[in-house]
Design an enzyme around this catalytic site. Structure first.
Site, PDB file in Angstrom:
ATOM      1  N   GLN A  48      -5.559 -11.171  -7.259  1.00 49.70           N
ATOM      2  CA  GLN A  48      -4.617 -11.630  -8.284  1.00 49.70           C
ATOM      3  C   GLN A  48      -5.216 -12.601  -9.294  1.00 49.70           C
ATOM      4  O   GLN A  48      -4.773 -12.667 -10.443  1.00 49.70           O
ATOM      5  CB  GLN A  48      -3.390 -12.247  -7.598  1.00 49.70           C
ATOM      6  CG  GLN A  48      -2.580 -11.207  -6.846  1.00 49.70           C
ATOM      7  CD  GLN A  48      -1.793 -11.780  -5.686  1.00 49.70           C
ATOM      8  OE1 GLN A  48      -1.628 -12.988  -5.572  1.00 49.70           O
ATOM      9  NE2 GLN A  48      -1.317 -10.914  -4.809  1.00 49.70           N
ATOM     10  N   ASP A  62      -6.371   5.463   0.536  1.00 50.36           N
ATOM     11  CA  ASP A  62      -6.310   4.258  -0.286  1.00 50.36           C
ATOM     12  C   ASP A  62      -7.458   3.337   0.087  1.00 50.36           C
ATOM     13  O   ASP A  62      -8.304   3.664   0.930  1.00 50.36           O
ATOM     14  CB  ASP A  62      -4.927   3.596  -0.223  1.00 50.36           C
ATOM     15  CG  ASP A  62      -4.615   2.975   1.126  1.00 50.36           C
ATOM     16  OD1 ASP A  62      -5.542   2.806   1.948  1.00 50.36           O
ATOM     17  OD2 ASP A  62      -3.438   2.657   1.368  1.00 50.36           O
ATOM     18  N   HIS A 117       0.827  -1.212   0.000  1.00 51.40           N
ATOM     19  CA  HIS A 117       0.000   0.000   0.000  1.00 51.40           C
ATOM     20  C   HIS A 117       0.855   1.254   0.000  1.00 51.40           C
ATOM     21  O   HIS A 117       0.490   2.262  -0.578  1.00 51.40           O
ATOM     22  CB  HIS A 117      -0.932   0.008   1.225  1.00 51.40           C
ATOM     23  CG  HIS A 117      -1.829  -1.183   1.246  1.00 51.40           C
ATOM     24  ND1 HIS A 117      -1.901  -2.057   2.305  1.00 51.40           N
ATOM     25  CD2 HIS A 117      -2.651  -1.692   0.297  1.00 51.40           C
ATOM     26  CE1 HIS A 117      -2.744  -3.019   2.011  1.00 51.40           C
ATOM     27  NE2 HIS A 117      -3.206  -2.830   0.805  1.00 51.40           N
ATOM     28  N   ASN A 131       1.041  -4.029  -8.763  1.00 49.26           N
ATOM     29  CA  ASN A 131       2.289  -3.274  -8.953  1.00 49.26           C
ATOM     30  C   ASN A 131       3.261  -4.059  -9.824  1.00 49.26           C
ATOM     31  O   ASN A 131       3.866  -3.518 -10.751  1.00 49.26           O
ATOM     32  CB  ASN A 131       2.964  -2.973  -7.608  1.00 49.26           C
ATOM     33  CG  ASN A 131       2.155  -2.013  -6.765  1.00 49.26           C
ATOM     34  OD1 ASN A 131       1.722  -0.987  -7.235  1.00 49.26           O
ATOM     35  ND2 ASN A 131       1.933  -2.373  -5.507  1.00 49.26           N
ATOM     36  N   GLU A 189       4.691  -3.065 -13.451  1.00 50.59           N
ATOM     37  CA  GLU A 189       6.143  -2.967 -13.664  1.00 50.59           C
ATOM     38  C   GLU A 189       6.557  -3.858 -14.837  1.00 50.59           C
ATOM     39  O   GLU A 189       7.451  -3.522 -15.616  1.00 50.59           O
ATOM     40  CB  GLU A 189       6.891  -3.342 -12.371  1.00 50.59           C
ATOM     41  CG  GLU A 189       6.764  -2.255 -11.294  1.00 50.59           C
ATOM     42  CD  GLU A 189       7.002  -2.754  -9.867  1.00 50.59           C
ATOM     43  OE1 GLU A 189       7.534  -3.867  -9.691  1.00 50.59           O
ATOM     44  OE2 GLU A 189       6.635  -2.025  -8.918  1.00 50.59           O
TER      45      GLU A 189
HETATM   46  N1  UDP Z   1       9.003  -5.975  -4.752  1.00 51.48           N
HETATM   47  C1  UDP Z   1      10.346  -5.772  -4.837  1.00 51.48           C
HETATM   48  N2  UDP Z   1      11.162  -6.832  -4.585  1.00 51.48           N
HETATM   49  C2  UDP Z   1      10.711  -8.066  -4.288  1.00 51.48           C
HETATM   50  C3  UDP Z   1       9.328  -8.269  -4.232  1.00 51.48           C
HETATM   51  C4  UDP Z   1       8.495  -7.197  -4.470  1.00 51.48           C
HETATM   52  O1  UDP Z   1      10.831  -4.671  -5.112  1.00 51.48           O
HETATM   53  O2  UDP Z   1      11.522  -8.965  -4.088  1.00 51.48           O
HETATM   54  C5  UDP Z   1       8.110  -4.829  -5.013  1.00 51.48           C
HETATM   55  C6  UDP Z   1       7.580  -4.870  -6.419  1.00 51.48           C
HETATM   56  O3  UDP Z   1       8.466  -4.220  -7.298  1.00 51.48           O
HETATM   57  C7  UDP Z   1       6.228  -4.201  -6.287  1.00 51.48           C
HETATM   58  C8  UDP Z   1       5.810  -4.496  -4.856  1.00 51.48           C
HETATM   59  O4  UDP Z   1       6.981  -4.899  -4.160  1.00 51.48           O
HETATM   60  O5  UDP Z   1       6.355  -2.803  -6.468  1.00 51.48           O
HETATM   61  C9  UDP Z   1       4.810  -5.625  -4.758  1.00 51.48           C
HETATM   62  O6  UDP Z   1       3.556  -5.154  -5.081  1.00 51.48           O
HETATM   63  P1  UDP Z   1       2.494  -6.057  -5.822  1.00 51.48           P
HETATM   64  O7  UDP Z   1       1.272  -5.234  -5.997  1.00 51.48           O
HETATM   65  O8  UDP Z   1       3.053  -6.641  -7.045  1.00 51.48           O
HETATM   66  O9  UDP Z   1       2.226  -7.270  -4.875  1.00 51.48           O
HETATM   67  P2  UDP Z   1       1.850  -7.353  -3.317  1.00 51.48           P
HETATM   68  O10 UDP Z   1       3.106  -7.321  -2.604  1.00 51.48           O
HETATM   69  O11 UDP Z   1       0.952  -6.187  -3.033  1.00 51.48           O
HETATM   70  O12 UDP Z   1       1.171  -8.666  -3.245  1.00 51.48           O
END
Ligand code: UDP
Length: 485
Positions: free
Chosen positions: A396, A120, A21, A375, A379
């Site tokens: 997801q 949010d 978040h 996210n 990306e």
């Molecule tokens: N992320 C990262 N390194 C990791 C795992 C995740 O930088 O090893 C970052 C990723 O780039 C993204 C965020 O953590 O920006 C994960 O957000 P996402 O919405 O994909 O998944 P969530 O963690 O909310 O399930």
């Protein structure tokens, strides 16, 4: 929006706990400060056992703009309110609720200098503070329009449908949108008897108490749901608020990291688009059996990989969601015996956490096996990387369906990973499909088109840029009115 002749608009963004978040809130904050020339304060609800937020805030990449400030709301100990079975959304709701007095104080302290509040998706209980302070108020849903439509429409489904959603024989109809298959519903809809479901219904109602709903999506990625949210009479009746597609907003990374770590050095040596990146977001975990099959699948595919690994968790849940965020040096002992030795030339394993945005933009990356967190999805798309969709939790499964069936930029296993172990042979086949076969090439072409459309959407004059300007104009009008009085 021209702010040069007057003092900048000041917008406060409230971020719920958890890295998933905080990242979107900071990304939105950076966008507003950097591109739209506003002053932004991000209020960060922190948790007692989570140093993650503080660390992320200290990272210059996330709070780089001089007009972006962060204020941390001190953690409140609510562990007594949790039990072992309290699900993540319910925990988040409790954490936010406990932090509300702190949020209110922080807002009151800024009130004379504030022009709007953006919360949010878990922060809607703070919206009444905006009314108290006579501020326009918005909800930021950092994911798709399809998720938004399902969430605002769920209170209607709640009245119309008897029994569990997952037991329905037909997909769930949301007016004007692609129907949602019962197995694709978001986590809180999996069990209507769980308190988490009530929290989710409240979330949907909360969106409709705002002055507008911002979403981290754009026209080409979500056209059907966006049209429905804007034009479908039955859905409009429920939403009742303007919706704004303002994405894709993603984390920026510096072009060059000052010191290249071991995996970036390794990637530098790999051929163009030859490596599969494997990661399950900030909190995704796999069962021990699934880790074994995934490891074998990667090895048998004979394709290069870089895999962010976490210790097994039988429930495959996101229970580490609030705390992950750091890499560790210890090599894992839960991978199949000899795996690391046998694959030391083929791939790399990174325990716990890697710099994902740096990895995904590296030219050697040819595919991303992802849990489809939004996210990560953005990306991947904004770097033109096709995906293997491996949904685990939250929204997801819906994202995976959008990516595979609507956008054609991902493939997925025959069954949902939450319904059973995906065997090594299937993993091997998917990996080869993405990196080697015609399907991969076609997906790459489609994702490249989306990448370009994403870039256009957020550029000056693009649909998402204009959408954001509409929001800011509404805020500016409200401020002008206040000043006239
Ligand atoms: N992320 C990262 N390194 C990791 C795992 C995740 O930088 O090893 C970052 C990723 O780039 C993204 C965020 O953590 O920006 C994960 O957000 P996402 O919405 O994909 O998944 P969530 O963690 O909310 O399930």
């Amino acid at each position: 929006m021209d702010n040069n002749n007057q003092s900048k608009l000041h917008i406060c963004i409230l971020s719920s706990p958890g890295i998933g978040h905080l990242i979107p809130a900071l990304v939105l904050g950076n966008r507003l400060a950097g591109v739209h020339d506003l002053k932004v304060t991000v209020l960060v609800i922190t948790t007692a056992d989570s140093p993650t937020e503080t660390q992320l805030l200290k990272s210059s990449k996330m709070t780089s703009h001089r007009h972006l400030n962060t204020v941390e709301i001190p953690p409140v100990d609510i562990s007594a309110l949790f039990c072992a079975n309290t699900k993540m959304d319910a925990q988040l709701c409790l954490l936010v609720r406990a932090a509300l007095p702190g949020v209110r104080s922080a807002l009151c302290a800024m009130k004379h200098r504030l022009d709007a509040l953006v919360v949010d998706l878990f922060g809607t209980e703070a919206l009444p503070f905006a009314d108290e302070l006579n501020l326009p108020k918005f909800v930021y849903v950092p994911t798709t329009a399809w998720y938004t439509a399902l969430t605002v429409y769920c209170p209607v489904l709640d009245k119309e449908i008897a029994g569990q959603y997952v037991d329905q024989e037909k997909p769930l109809e949301i007016p004007g949108c692609k129907p949602v298959r019962p197995e694709d519903v978001v986590d809180p809809m999996l069990d209507r008897n769980d308190p988490e479901y009530r929290v989710y219904l409240e979330e949907g109602l909360g969106y409709t108490r705002s002055d507008g709903i911002l979403m981290n999506t754009w026209e080409d990625v979500d056209p059907v749901s966006l049209k429905a949210l804007r034009e479908n009479e039955a859905l409009r009746k429920v939403v009742g608020r303007p919706v704004y597609a303002i994405g894709p907003l993603t984390r920026r990374t510096e072009k060059k990291s000052p010191e290249k770590n071991r995996y970036m050095q390794w990637l530098d040596k790999q051929p163009y688009e030859s490596v599969l990146y494997v990661s399950f977001g900030s909190g995704g975990t796999l069962s021990a059996k699934q880790i074994t099959e995934l490891a074998w699948g990667l090895e048998l595919s004979e394709q290069r990989f870089i895999w962010v690994v976490r210790p097994p968790s039988e429930c495959g849940s996101n229970k580490s969601f609030l705390t992950i965020g750091q890499g560790v040096d210890d090599m894992p002992d839960y991978l199949p015996e000899g795996f690391l030795t046998r694959t030391h030339k083929q791939g790399l394993v990174v325990p716990e956490w890697a710099e994902q945005t740096l990895i995904l933009r590296h030219l050697s990356i040819g595919g991303f096996l992802s849990h489809c967190g939004w996210n990560s999805t953005l990306e991947s798309i904004t770097n033109g990387v096709p995906m293997i969709a491996w949904p685990l939790y939250a929204e997801q499964r819906q994202n995976a369906t959008l990516l595979t069936e609507e956008l054609g930029v991902a493939i997925r296993p025959m069954k949902l990973p939450s319904k059973g172990v995906i065997a090594r042979e299937e993993v091997k086949k998917m990996v080869k499909m993405v990196l080697q076969y015609e399907e991969g090439k076609e997906m790459r072409e489609r994702v490249e088109k989306l990448r370009i459309s994403a870039e256009k959407a957020i550029s000056t004059g693009g649909s998402s840029y204009n959408s954001m300007c509409e929001v800011l104009n509404a805020i500016q009008k409200r401020r002008d009115l206040k000043l006239c009085k």
